[in-house]
Enzyme design. Sequence first.
Site, short mmCIF file in Angstrom:
data_model
loop_
_atom_site.label_atom_id
_atom_site.label_comp_id
_atom_site.label_asym_id
_atom_site.label_seq_id
_atom_site.Cartn_x
_atom_site.Cartn_y
_atom_site.Cartn_z
CE LYS A 187 -35.64 -20.86 11.68
NZ LYS A 187 -34.50 -20.90 10.75
CD GLU A 262 -36.41 -36.81 9.78
OE1 GLU A 262 -35.36 -37.09 10.40
OE2 GLU A 262 -36.43 -36.37 8.62
CB CYS A 296 -31.59 -37.30 9.81
SG CYS A 296 -32.81 -37.26 8.52
CD GLU A 393 -27.26 -36.97 13.41
OE1 GLU A 393 -27.65 -36.15 14.26
OE2 GLU A 393 -27.96 -37.38 12.47
P1 ADP Z 1 -28.91 -28.27 12.34
O1 ADP Z 1 -27.75 -28.79 13.07
O2 ADP Z 1 -29.43 -29.16 11.27
O3 ADP Z 1 -28.76 -26.85 11.91
P2 ADP Z 1 -30.87 -27.28 14.16
O4 ADP Z 1 -31.80 -28.03 15.03
O5 ADP Z 1 -29.92 -26.33 14.80
O6 ADP Z 1 -30.10 -28.37 13.35
O7 ADP Z 1 -31.63 -26.46 13.03
C1 ADP Z 1 -32.76 -26.92 12.35
C2 ADP Z 1 -33.76 -25.79 12.21
O8 ADP Z 1 -34.17 -25.40 13.51
C3 ADP Z 1 -33.18 -24.54 11.55
O9 ADP Z 1 -34.20 -23.93 10.77
C4 ADP Z 1 -32.84 -23.67 12.76
O10 ADP Z 1 -32.81 -22.29 12.46
C5 ADP Z 1 -33.99 -24.00 13.68
N1 ADP Z 1 -33.72 -23.73 15.10
C6 ADP Z 1 -32.52 -23.74 15.73
N2 ADP Z 1 -32.69 -23.40 17.03
C7 ADP Z 1 -34.01 -23.18 17.23
C8 ADP Z 1 -34.81 -22.79 18.36
N3 ADP Z 1 -34.27 -22.56 19.55
N4 ADP Z 1 -36.14 -22.68 18.18
C9 ADP Z 1 -36.71 -22.92 16.98
N5 ADP Z 1 -36.01 -23.26 15.89
C10 ADP Z 1 -34.67 -23.40 15.99
#
Ligand code: ADP
Length: 490
Positions: A187, A262, A296, A393
Amino acid sequence: MSTTASVETRPEVRQTQCFIGGKWIPAASGKMFPTMHPATEEVVAQVAEGDADDVDLAVEVAREALEHGPWATMDARERGELLFRLADLIEQENDELAALETLDNGKPIRDARTGDIPLVVDCLRYYAGFADKIHGQTIPVRGNYFTYTRREPVGVVGQIIPWNFPALMVAWKWGPALAAGCTVVMKPAEQTPLSCLRMARLAQKAGFPDGVINVVPGYGPTAGAAIVRHPGIDKIAFTGEMSTAQLIMREAATTLKRLTFELGGKSPNVVFADADLEQAAHGAHLGLYFNQGQCCCAGSRLFVQEEVHDELIERLAAMNHTRKVGNPFDIETEQGPQIDQAQMDKILHYIDLGLQEGASCVTGGGRVGEQGYFVEPTLFSGVTDEMTIAKEEIFGPVLSVLKFKDEREIVERANATHFGLAAAVWTRDIGKAHRIAAKVRAGTVWVNCYDIFDAAAPFGGFKMSGMGRELGEAGLQAYTETKTVTVALA
Ligand code: ADP
Protein backbone atom coordinates in the site's frame (compact mmCIF):
# COMPACT_ATOMS: atom_id res chain seq x y z
CA MET A 1 9.21 31.98 -6.64
CA SER A 2 10.88 31.76 -10.00
CA THR A 3 9.67 30.38 -13.28
CA THR A 4 12.23 30.18 -16.06
CA ALA A 5 12.74 28.50 -19.41
CA SER A 6 14.21 25.50 -17.62
CA VAL A 7 10.79 24.33 -16.47
CA GLU A 8 10.23 20.68 -17.35
CA THR A 9 7.06 19.32 -18.87
CA ARG A 10 4.71 17.29 -16.75
CA PRO A 11 4.38 13.55 -17.16
CA GLU A 12 1.27 11.69 -18.18
CA VAL A 13 -0.45 9.71 -15.41
CA ARG A 14 -1.12 6.25 -16.77
CA GLN A 15 -1.81 3.85 -13.88
CA THR A 16 -4.53 4.70 -11.38
CA GLN A 17 -6.22 1.36 -10.64
CA CYS A 18 -5.44 -1.36 -8.12
CA PHE A 19 -2.91 -3.88 -9.41
CA ILE A 20 -3.98 -7.32 -8.21
CA GLY A 21 -3.10 -10.72 -9.65
CA GLY A 22 -1.61 -9.11 -12.77
CA LYS A 23 -4.82 -7.17 -13.51
CA TRP A 24 -5.55 -3.47 -13.32
CA ILE A 25 -8.91 -3.24 -11.60
CA PRO A 26 -11.06 -0.64 -9.87
CA ALA A 27 -11.54 -0.85 -6.12
CA ALA A 28 -14.34 -3.27 -5.18
CA SER A 29 -16.28 -0.33 -3.72
CA GLY A 30 -15.84 1.66 -6.94
CA LYS A 31 -14.46 4.53 -4.84
CA MET A 32 -11.67 6.81 -6.01
CA PHE A 33 -9.53 9.32 -4.13
CA PRO A 34 -7.70 12.37 -5.43
CA THR A 35 -3.94 12.81 -5.48
CA MET A 36 -2.61 16.33 -5.90
CA HIS A 37 0.41 18.32 -6.96
CA PRO A 38 1.57 20.03 -3.76
CA ALA A 39 3.05 23.04 -5.61
CA THR A 40 -0.30 24.10 -7.09
CA GLU A 41 -2.83 22.18 -4.94
CA GLU A 42 -4.46 20.89 -8.13
CA VAL A 43 -5.79 17.35 -8.37
CA VAL A 44 -3.67 15.44 -10.89
CA ALA A 45 -5.44 12.09 -10.81
CA GLN A 46 -8.23 10.10 -9.22
CA VAL A 47 -6.92 6.78 -7.94
CA ALA A 48 -8.77 3.59 -6.98
CA GLU A 49 -9.45 3.67 -3.24
CA GLY A 50 -8.71 0.15 -2.07
CA ASP A 51 -10.10 -1.26 1.17
CA ALA A 52 -10.54 -4.59 2.95
CA ASP A 53 -12.17 -6.39 -0.01
CA ASP A 54 -9.34 -5.44 -2.32
CA VAL A 55 -6.78 -6.49 0.28
CA ASP A 56 -8.56 -9.86 0.65
CA LEU A 57 -8.30 -10.44 -3.08
CA ALA A 58 -4.66 -9.30 -3.19
CA VAL A 59 -3.73 -11.65 -0.34
CA GLU A 60 -5.52 -14.54 -2.01
CA VAL A 61 -3.62 -14.12 -5.30
CA ALA A 62 -0.33 -13.43 -3.49
CA ARG A 63 -0.75 -16.67 -1.50
CA GLU A 64 -1.58 -18.59 -4.67
CA ALA A 65 1.49 -17.15 -6.41
CA LEU A 66 3.69 -17.97 -3.42
CA GLU A 67 2.57 -21.57 -3.11
CA HIS A 68 1.44 -22.72 -6.53
CA GLY A 69 2.43 -20.27 -9.24
CA PRO A 70 5.62 -20.29 -11.33
CA TRP A 71 7.23 -18.13 -8.64
CA ALA A 72 7.02 -21.03 -6.16
CA THR A 73 9.43 -23.18 -8.14
CA MET A 74 11.38 -20.54 -10.02
CA ASP A 75 15.17 -20.76 -9.77
CA ALA A 76 16.55 -18.17 -7.41
CA ARG A 77 18.80 -16.89 -10.18
CA GLU A 78 15.79 -16.31 -12.39
CA ARG A 79 14.17 -14.24 -9.64
CA GLY A 80 17.33 -12.17 -9.69
CA GLU A 81 17.10 -11.78 -13.46
CA LEU A 82 13.55 -10.44 -13.16
CA LEU A 83 14.76 -7.89 -10.64
CA PHE A 84 17.62 -6.89 -12.95
CA ARG A 85 15.12 -6.48 -15.78
CA LEU A 86 12.87 -4.31 -13.63
CA ALA A 87 15.88 -2.14 -12.71
CA ASP A 88 16.73 -1.76 -16.42
CA LEU A 89 13.18 -0.71 -17.32
CA ILE A 90 13.14 1.84 -14.51
CA GLU A 91 16.50 3.17 -15.63
CA GLN A 92 15.17 3.61 -19.16
CA GLU A 93 12.24 5.58 -17.77
CA ASN A 94 14.35 7.54 -15.30
CA ASP A 95 13.21 10.99 -16.38
CA GLU A 96 9.56 10.09 -16.71
CA LEU A 97 9.42 8.39 -13.33
CA ALA A 98 11.29 11.30 -11.79
CA ALA A 99 8.71 13.69 -13.23
CA LEU A 100 5.89 11.55 -11.86
CA GLU A 101 7.54 11.71 -8.45
CA THR A 102 7.80 15.49 -8.69
CA LEU A 103 4.18 15.76 -9.76
CA ASP A 104 2.87 13.63 -6.90
CA ASN A 105 5.30 14.54 -4.13
CA GLY A 106 6.49 18.03 -5.08
CA LYS A 107 10.19 17.27 -4.72
CA PRO A 108 12.53 19.20 -7.03
CA ILE A 109 12.87 17.49 -10.39
CA ARG A 110 16.64 17.51 -10.20
CA ASP A 111 16.59 15.60 -6.91
CA ALA A 112 14.12 13.05 -8.26
CA ARG A 113 16.09 12.64 -11.47
CA THR A 114 19.61 12.40 -10.07
CA GLY A 115 18.79 11.04 -6.62
CA ASP A 116 15.58 9.10 -6.06
CA ILE A 117 15.28 7.15 -9.29
CA PRO A 118 18.98 6.23 -9.69
CA LEU A 119 18.89 5.03 -6.06
CA VAL A 120 15.84 2.90 -6.90
CA VAL A 121 17.75 1.26 -9.75
CA ASP A 122 20.81 0.71 -7.60
CA CYS A 123 18.80 -0.87 -4.78
CA LEU A 124 16.96 -3.27 -7.10
CA ARG A 125 20.22 -4.34 -8.72
CA TYR A 126 21.86 -4.85 -5.35
CA TYR A 127 19.11 -7.23 -4.27
CA ALA A 128 18.89 -8.86 -7.70
CA GLY A 129 22.44 -10.01 -7.12
CA PHE A 130 21.46 -11.50 -3.77
CA ALA A 131 18.63 -13.70 -5.02
CA ASP A 132 20.88 -16.72 -5.63
CA LYS A 133 23.09 -16.11 -2.61
CA ILE A 134 20.58 -16.60 0.17
CA HIS A 135 21.60 -19.89 1.68
CA GLY A 136 21.64 -21.84 4.91
CA GLN A 137 24.37 -23.72 6.75
CA THR A 138 25.41 -27.27 7.42
CA ILE A 139 25.67 -27.69 11.17
CA PRO A 140 27.72 -30.25 13.09
CA VAL A 141 25.34 -31.68 15.71
CA ARG A 142 25.85 -34.48 18.26
CA GLY A 143 25.04 -38.02 17.18
CA ASN A 144 24.73 -39.61 13.80
CA TYR A 145 22.68 -36.89 12.19
CA PHE A 146 23.10 -34.49 9.35
CA THR A 147 21.64 -31.06 10.08
CA TYR A 148 21.30 -28.20 7.68
CA THR A 149 19.28 -25.00 7.50
CA ARG A 150 17.24 -23.58 4.66
CA ARG A 151 16.32 -19.94 4.39
CA GLU A 152 12.83 -19.86 3.02
CA PRO A 153 10.70 -16.85 2.08
CA VAL A 154 8.73 -15.60 5.08
CA GLY A 155 5.61 -15.71 2.90
CA VAL A 156 3.14 -13.08 1.80
CA VAL A 157 4.37 -9.70 3.00
CA GLY A 158 2.34 -6.56 3.56
CA GLN A 159 4.35 -3.44 2.80
CA ILE A 160 3.09 -0.03 3.87
CA ILE A 161 5.11 2.95 2.77
CA PRO A 162 5.17 6.73 3.29
CA TRP A 163 5.11 9.71 0.91
CA ASN A 164 8.55 11.28 1.38
CA PHE A 165 10.50 8.98 -0.98
CA PRO A 166 7.66 7.16 -2.71
CA ALA A 167 9.61 5.30 -5.42
CA LEU A 168 12.67 4.66 -3.30
CA MET A 169 10.57 3.11 -0.55
CA VAL A 170 9.11 0.73 -3.13
CA ALA A 171 12.64 -0.39 -4.05
CA TRP A 172 13.71 -0.78 -0.41
CA LYS A 173 10.69 -3.01 0.16
CA TRP A 174 10.41 -4.98 -3.09
CA GLY A 175 14.16 -5.58 -3.51
CA PRO A 176 14.74 -7.83 -0.49
CA ALA A 177 11.22 -9.32 -0.50
CA LEU A 178 11.42 -10.48 -4.11
CA ALA A 179 15.06 -11.58 -3.85
CA ALA A 180 14.01 -13.79 -0.93
CA GLY A 181 11.09 -15.26 -2.90
CA CYS A 182 8.23 -13.62 -1.01
CA THR A 183 5.09 -12.24 -2.64
CA VAL A 184 3.93 -8.73 -1.90
CA VAL A 185 0.83 -6.73 -1.10
CA MET A 186 1.87 -3.09 -1.05
CA LYS A 187 0.00 0.00 0.00
CA PRO A 188 1.62 3.25 -1.12
CA ALA A 189 0.90 6.43 0.83
CA GLU A 190 -2.40 8.05 -0.09
CA GLN A 191 -0.55 11.28 -0.96
CA THR A 192 1.78 9.59 -3.48
CA PRO A 193 0.46 6.44 -5.15
CA LEU A 194 1.57 7.21 -8.73
CA SER A 195 5.22 6.11 -8.94
CA CYS A 196 4.45 2.86 -7.14
CA LEU A 197 1.70 2.05 -9.63
CA ARG A 198 4.02 2.91 -12.51
CA MET A 199 6.69 0.60 -11.06
CA ALA A 200 4.11 -2.19 -10.80
CA ARG A 201 3.42 -1.75 -14.52
CA LEU A 202 7.15 -1.99 -15.22
CA ALA A 203 7.41 -5.10 -13.04
CA GLN A 204 4.63 -6.64 -15.09
CA LYS A 205 6.55 -5.75 -18.26
CA ALA A 206 9.72 -7.23 -16.77
CA GLY A 207 7.90 -10.54 -16.49
CA PHE A 208 7.12 -11.02 -12.80
CA PRO A 209 4.39 -13.67 -12.65
CA ASP A 210 0.86 -12.55 -11.81
CA GLY A 211 0.19 -12.24 -8.09
CA VAL A 212 3.81 -11.82 -7.04
CA ILE A 213 3.47 -8.03 -6.76
CA ASN A 214 0.13 -6.49 -5.85
CA VAL A 215 -0.59 -2.84 -5.15
CA VAL A 216 -3.65 -1.65 -3.27
CA PRO A 217 -3.72 2.15 -3.12
CA GLY A 218 -5.85 3.69 -0.39
CA TYR A 219 -5.87 5.19 3.07
CA GLY A 220 -4.09 3.97 6.20
CA PRO A 221 -7.00 3.28 8.55
CA THR A 222 -8.84 1.33 5.81
CA ALA A 223 -6.57 -0.41 3.27
CA GLY A 224 -3.50 -0.20 5.54
CA ALA A 225 -5.32 -1.55 8.58
CA ALA A 226 -6.81 -4.38 6.47
CA ILE A 227 -3.28 -5.47 5.50
CA VAL A 228 -2.16 -5.39 9.12
CA ARG A 229 -5.17 -7.44 10.28
CA HIS A 230 -5.18 -10.01 7.53
CA PRO A 231 -4.39 -13.54 8.77
CA GLY A 232 -3.01 -14.48 5.34
CA ILE A 233 -0.15 -11.99 5.64
CA ASP A 234 2.99 -13.26 7.36
CA LYS A 235 4.99 -10.11 7.76
CA ILE A 236 4.54 -6.36 7.75
CA ALA A 237 7.24 -3.98 6.64
CA PHE A 238 6.22 -0.47 7.58
CA THR A 239 7.82 2.93 7.19
CA GLY A 240 6.03 5.89 8.72
CA GLU A 241 5.18 7.46 12.04
CA MET A 242 5.93 5.99 15.43
CA SER A 243 2.30 6.31 16.51
CA THR A 244 1.15 4.32 13.45
CA ALA A 245 3.76 1.65 14.21
CA GLN A 246 2.37 1.37 17.74
CA LEU A 247 -1.11 0.78 16.33
CA ILE A 248 0.26 -1.78 13.87
CA MET A 249 2.16 -3.63 16.59
CA ARG A 250 -0.95 -3.90 18.75
CA GLU A 251 -3.06 -5.10 15.83
CA ALA A 252 -0.42 -7.52 14.56
CA ALA A 253 -0.24 -9.22 17.97
CA THR A 254 -3.38 -11.20 17.14
CA THR A 255 -1.70 -13.01 14.26
CA LEU A 256 1.89 -12.68 15.54
CA LYS A 257 3.11 -11.23 12.27
CA ARG A 258 6.77 -10.55 11.80
CA LEU A 259 7.34 -6.80 11.92
CA THR A 260 9.95 -4.41 10.68
CA PHE A 261 9.55 -0.70 11.28
CA GLU A 262 11.47 2.28 10.05
CA LEU A 263 10.15 5.31 11.91
CA GLY A 264 11.01 8.84 12.82
CA GLY A 265 13.95 10.60 14.36
CA LYS A 266 15.34 13.68 16.01
CA SER A 267 18.86 13.07 14.88
CA PRO A 268 21.77 14.86 16.53
CA ASN A 269 24.34 16.40 14.21
CA VAL A 270 27.41 17.41 16.24
CA VAL A 271 29.92 19.95 14.96
CA PHE A 272 33.16 20.29 16.91
CA ALA A 273 35.30 23.43 16.70
CA ASP A 274 38.10 21.47 15.03
CA ALA A 275 35.91 20.48 12.06
CA ASP A 276 36.27 21.75 8.51
CA LEU A 277 33.57 24.36 8.95
CA GLU A 278 32.74 24.82 5.33
CA GLN A 279 32.16 21.10 4.92
CA ALA A 280 30.24 20.95 8.19
CA ALA A 281 28.00 23.84 7.20
CA HIS A 282 27.15 22.20 3.90
CA GLY A 283 26.58 18.86 5.59
CA ALA A 284 24.37 20.37 8.26
CA HIS A 285 22.39 22.24 5.63
CA LEU A 286 21.90 19.18 3.44
CA GLY A 287 21.24 17.03 6.51
CA LEU A 288 18.19 19.08 7.40
CA TYR A 289 16.85 20.92 4.36
CA PHE A 290 17.20 18.10 1.82
CA ASN A 291 13.82 16.86 0.59
CA GLN A 292 12.10 19.89 2.20
CA GLY A 293 13.16 18.56 5.59
CA GLN A 294 10.94 15.53 5.04
CA CYS A 295 13.51 12.87 5.96
CA CYS A 296 13.21 10.52 8.88
CA CYS A 297 16.97 10.84 9.43
CA ALA A 298 17.01 14.67 9.20
CA GLY A 299 19.75 16.19 11.36
CA SER A 300 17.24 18.36 13.16
CA ARG A 301 19.26 18.93 16.34
CA LEU A 302 22.43 20.68 15.26
CA PHE A 303 24.81 20.80 18.23
CA VAL A 304 27.62 23.28 17.63
CA GLN A 305 30.65 23.74 19.89
CA GLU A 306 30.54 27.27 21.29
CA GLU A 307 33.79 28.54 19.70
CA VAL A 308 32.40 28.11 16.17
CA HIS A 309 28.71 28.60 16.90
CA ASP A 310 28.30 32.10 15.47
CA GLU A 311 30.32 31.40 12.37
CA LEU A 312 28.33 28.29 11.57
CA ILE A 313 25.04 30.15 12.03
CA GLU A 314 26.25 32.81 9.60
CA ARG A 315 27.15 30.23 6.99
CA LEU A 316 23.83 28.44 7.34
CA ALA A 317 21.87 31.69 7.18
CA ALA A 318 23.71 32.69 4.00
CA MET A 319 22.78 29.39 2.36
CA ASN A 320 19.15 29.85 3.34
CA HIS A 321 19.06 33.37 1.91
CA THR A 322 20.06 32.13 -1.54
CA ARG A 323 18.10 28.88 -1.52
CA LYS A 324 15.79 28.60 -4.51
CA VAL A 325 12.33 27.72 -3.27
CA GLY A 326 9.61 27.29 -5.85
CA ASN A 327 8.22 25.35 -8.78
CA PRO A 328 9.69 21.85 -8.41
CA PHE A 329 9.55 21.31 -12.18
CA ASP A 330 12.13 24.09 -12.59
CA ILE A 331 15.52 22.40 -12.72
CA GLU A 332 17.06 25.27 -10.77
CA THR A 333 14.74 24.71 -7.81
CA GLU A 334 16.37 23.45 -4.64
CA GLN A 335 13.32 23.31 -2.38
CA GLY A 336 9.78 22.43 -3.37
CA PRO A 337 6.55 22.46 -1.38
CA GLN A 338 5.75 20.31 1.65
CA ILE A 339 3.56 17.34 0.88
CA ASP A 340 0.19 18.74 1.97
CA GLN A 341 -1.72 21.32 3.94
CA ALA A 342 -1.68 19.24 7.13
CA GLN A 343 2.12 18.93 7.10
CA MET A 344 2.57 22.61 6.29
CA ASP A 345 0.26 23.63 9.13
CA LYS A 346 2.09 21.32 11.52
CA ILE A 347 5.45 22.83 10.57
CA LEU A 348 4.15 26.40 10.96
CA HIS A 349 2.77 25.43 14.36
CA TYR A 350 6.20 24.17 15.44
CA ILE A 351 7.75 27.44 14.24
CA ASP A 352 5.27 29.33 16.46
CA LEU A 353 6.17 27.11 19.39
CA GLY A 354 9.86 27.79 18.80
CA LEU A 355 9.22 31.54 18.97
CA GLN A 356 6.94 31.25 22.00
CA GLU A 357 9.48 29.16 23.89
CA GLY A 358 12.21 31.71 23.30
CA ALA A 359 14.31 30.49 20.36
CA SER A 360 15.58 33.14 17.90
CA CYS A 361 14.45 32.85 14.32
CA VAL A 362 17.51 33.67 12.20
CA THR A 363 15.95 32.98 8.79
CA GLY A 364 12.50 32.13 7.47
CA GLY A 365 9.66 31.46 9.87
CA GLY A 366 6.72 31.58 7.49
CA ARG A 367 4.91 30.29 4.44
CA VAL A 368 6.05 31.26 0.95
CA GLY A 369 3.24 32.57 -1.25
CA GLU A 370 -0.38 31.57 -0.99
CA GLN A 371 -0.60 28.72 -3.41
CA GLY A 372 1.16 25.42 -2.76
CA TYR A 373 2.54 24.28 0.54
CA PHE A 374 5.86 26.16 0.55
CA VAL A 375 7.65 26.93 3.81
CA GLU A 376 10.69 29.19 4.10
CA PRO A 377 13.97 27.54 5.06
CA THR A 378 13.85 28.30 8.76
CA LEU A 379 16.81 28.47 11.13
CA PHE A 380 16.50 28.78 14.90
CA SER A 381 19.41 29.64 17.18
CA GLY A 382 19.36 29.75 20.96
CA VAL A 383 17.50 26.45 21.11
CA THR A 384 17.75 24.49 24.36
CA ASP A 385 17.22 20.79 24.98
CA GLU A 386 13.85 21.32 26.70
CA MET A 387 12.19 23.25 23.89
CA THR A 388 9.52 21.44 21.89
CA ILE A 389 11.38 22.09 18.62
CA ALA A 390 14.40 20.26 20.06
CA LYS A 391 12.34 17.27 21.12
CA GLU A 392 9.64 16.55 18.55
CA GLU A 393 10.02 15.56 14.94
CA ILE A 394 8.98 18.50 12.73
CA PHE A 395 9.46 16.88 9.30
CA GLY A 396 9.97 20.21 7.60
CA PRO A 397 12.64 22.80 6.74
CA VAL A 398 13.24 23.90 10.33
CA LEU A 399 16.73 23.58 11.80
CA SER A 400 17.40 24.03 15.51
CA VAL A 401 20.90 25.00 16.59
CA LEU A 402 22.00 24.14 20.13
CA LYS A 403 25.31 25.15 21.70
CA PHE A 404 27.62 22.78 23.55
CA LYS A 405 30.90 23.09 25.44
CA ASP A 406 32.76 19.80 25.29
CA GLU A 407 32.78 16.13 24.39
CA ARG A 408 31.78 15.01 27.88
CA GLU A 409 28.38 16.65 27.78
CA ILE A 410 27.53 16.00 24.16
CA VAL A 411 26.95 12.26 24.12
CA GLU A 412 24.41 12.48 26.91
CA ARG A 413 22.59 15.35 25.24
CA ALA A 414 22.65 13.67 21.84
CA ASN A 415 21.16 10.52 23.37
CA ALA A 416 18.49 12.32 25.40
CA THR A 417 15.67 11.36 23.05
CA HIS A 418 13.47 8.32 22.57
CA PHE A 419 14.55 8.28 18.92
CA GLY A 420 17.72 6.67 17.58
CA LEU A 421 17.74 6.64 13.81
CA ALA A 422 20.85 8.58 12.80
CA ALA A 423 23.57 10.89 14.07
CA ALA A 424 26.57 12.68 12.66
CA VAL A 425 29.81 14.11 13.99
CA TRP A 426 32.12 16.64 12.36
CA THR A 427 35.71 16.75 13.60
CA ARG A 428 39.27 16.36 12.38
CA ASP A 429 40.13 14.29 15.46
CA ILE A 430 39.77 10.67 14.38
CA GLY A 431 39.77 9.31 17.94
CA LYS A 432 36.99 11.65 18.97
CA ALA A 433 34.96 10.71 15.89
CA HIS A 434 35.12 7.01 16.74
CA ARG A 435 34.44 7.59 20.44
CA ILE A 436 31.25 9.45 19.61
CA ALA A 437 30.28 6.94 16.91
CA ALA A 438 30.52 4.15 19.48
CA LYS A 439 28.57 5.95 22.20
CA VAL A 440 25.71 7.49 20.32
CA ARG A 441 22.57 5.32 20.30
CA ALA A 442 21.59 5.46 16.64
CA GLY A 443 21.32 3.01 13.77
CA THR A 444 23.52 5.08 11.46
CA VAL A 445 26.39 7.42 12.36
CA TRP A 446 27.95 9.63 9.72
CA VAL A 447 31.41 11.08 10.30
CA ASN A 448 32.22 14.25 8.34
CA CYS A 449 29.32 13.57 6.00
CA TYR A 450 25.52 13.35 6.12
CA ASP A 451 22.78 11.49 4.25
CA ILE A 452 25.18 9.07 2.61
CA PHE A 453 23.03 6.09 1.72
CA ASP A 454 23.99 2.94 -0.08
CA ALA A 455 21.93 -0.12 -0.92
CA ALA A 456 24.64 -2.23 0.76
CA ALA A 457 24.68 -0.30 4.06
CA PRO A 458 22.05 -1.35 6.64
CA PHE A 459 19.68 1.38 7.79
CA GLY A 460 17.23 1.44 10.66
CA GLY A 461 16.58 2.63 14.16
CA PHE A 462 17.62 2.09 17.73
CA LYS A 463 14.99 2.74 20.41
CA MET A 464 11.67 4.10 19.11
CA SER A 465 13.02 4.82 15.63
CA GLY A 466 12.33 1.31 14.48
CA MET A 467 12.81 -2.43 14.56
CA GLY A 468 15.01 -4.44 12.25
CA ARG A 469 17.11 -3.10 9.40
CA GLU A 470 16.58 -2.35 5.76
CA LEU A 471 19.21 -2.42 3.01
CA GLY A 472 22.36 -4.50 3.00
CA GLU A 473 22.41 -8.18 3.80
CA ALA A 474 20.70 -7.30 7.09
CA GLY A 475 17.69 -6.16 5.09
CA LEU A 476 17.11 -9.71 3.84
CA GLN A 477 16.81 -11.25 7.27
CA ALA A 478 13.27 -10.15 7.91
CA TYR A 479 12.14 -11.68 4.62
CA THR A 480 13.32 -15.21 5.36
CA GLU A 481 12.48 -17.89 7.90
CA THR A 482 15.21 -20.32 8.92
CA LYS A 483 14.19 -23.95 8.71
CA THR A 484 16.33 -26.61 10.36
CA VAL A 485 16.36 -30.05 8.72
CA THR A 486 17.86 -32.98 10.61
CA VAL A 487 18.40 -36.31 8.88
CA ALA A 488 19.20 -39.55 10.70
CA LEU A 489 22.21 -41.09 9.01
CA ALA A 490 22.03 -44.48 10.71
P1 ADP B 1 3.10 9.97 7.64
O1 ADP B 1 3.04 11.03 8.65
O2 ADP B 1 4.42 9.80 6.99
O3 ADP B 1 1.96 10.02 6.67
P2 ADP B 1 1.89 7.58 8.61
O4 ADP B 1 2.41 6.61 9.60
O5 ADP B 1 0.59 8.25 8.90
O6 ADP B 1 3.03 8.64 8.44
O7 ADP B 1 1.76 6.95 7.16
C1 ADP B 1 2.67 6.05 6.61
C2 ADP B 1 1.91 4.96 5.88
O8 ADP B 1 1.13 4.25 6.83
C3 ADP B 1 0.94 5.48 4.83
O9 ADP B 1 0.91 4.56 3.75
C4 ADP B 1 -0.39 5.46 5.58
O10 ADP B 1 -1.51 5.36 4.74
C5 ADP B 1 -0.23 4.20 6.41
N1 ADP B 1 -1.08 4.16 7.60
C6 ADP B 1 -1.57 5.19 8.32
N2 ADP B 1 -2.35 4.73 9.33
C7 ADP B 1 -2.36 3.39 9.24
C8 ADP B 1 -2.99 2.33 9.99
N3 ADP B 1 -3.78 2.59 11.03
N4 ADP B 1 -2.75 1.06 9.62
C9 ADP B 1 -1.94 0.77 8.58
N5 ADP B 1 -1.35 1.71 7.83
C10 ADP B 1 -1.54 3.01 8.14
